[in-house]
Design a protein around this motif. Structure first.
Motif, short mmCIF file in Angstrom:
data_model
loop_
_atom_site.label_atom_id
_atom_site.label_comp_id
_atom_site.label_asym_id
_atom_site.label_seq_id
_atom_site.Cartn_x
_atom_site.Cartn_y
_atom_site.Cartn_z
N ALA A 26 -13.35 -14.16 76.40
CA ALA A 26 -14.60 -14.66 75.76
C ALA A 26 -14.18 -14.55 74.24
N TRP B 69 -28.24 -18.53 79.96
CA TRP B 69 -27.32 -19.21 79.31
C TRP B 69 -26.90 -20.14 79.92
N GLN C 150 -22.35 -13.56 84.00
CA GLN C 150 -23.02 -12.08 83.75
C GLN C 150 -22.30 -11.32 84.75
N VAL D 20 -22.91 -10.06 79.27
CA VAL D 20 -22.83 -11.50 79.39
C VAL D 20 -21.69 -11.76 78.47
N TRP E 287 -20.89 -19.37 80.65
CA TRP E 287 -21.37 -18.04 80.30
C TRP E 287 -21.45 -17.22 81.68
N LYS F 251 -18.64 -15.26 77.21
CA LYS F 251 -18.56 -16.53 77.06
C LYS F 251 -17.33 -16.63 78.27
#
Length: 132
Positions: A99, A72, A79, A48, A77, A50
């Motif tokens: 991120a 999230w 994945q 995961v 966010w 940002k």
């Protein structure tokens, strides 16, 4: 890229710590106390991160192994399925770097200077174009 390589890459970032703030099944990586990445241990192979909301939709559309992170914020966010054949190690590294930058970009200039991250932040403005 496997989860141990991801872990080491995240920890190589300045001022990054690792902890389990939610429970013992989710490892987070934080810069100065703010999460930029996480590994759900109950789902090996997931990462995961940002994400820059400006290219969130394009990123998810371009890579079947990348989608909105479960539980999230929908636009901030993503994945990644690390064993997805459509995601290169270089892209995973690029997304981890981004991120990290997404989080330090929210810090005040004073805090970035104090943490010696201001130069990195300024350089990132020109070196992090949208991912295509």
């Amino acid at each position: 890229m496997n989860i141990e390589q991801v872990r080491l890459l995240c920890l190589s970032k300045a001022h990054t710590t690792e902890d389990m703030p939610f429970d013992d099944t989710f490892v987070t990586f934080k810069v100065a106390g703010k999460i930029f990445a996480g590994l759900p241990l109950e789902h090996p192979g997931l990462l995961v991160l940002k994400c820059n909301s400006e290219y969130f939709d394009d990123l998810c559309a371009a890579y079947p192994s990348i989608h909105q992170a479960w539980h999230w914020h929908k636009k901030h966010w993503v994945q990644l399925q690390l064993d997805g054949s459509d995601i290169s190690d270089a892209l995973v590294r690029r997304l981890i770097d981004d991120a990290y930058i997404q989080v330090i970009a929210k810090f005040s200039r004073k805090l970035r200077v104090e943490l010696d991250l201001e130069e990195l932040f300024q350089l990132s403005k020109n070196s992090f174009p949208p991912i295509e």
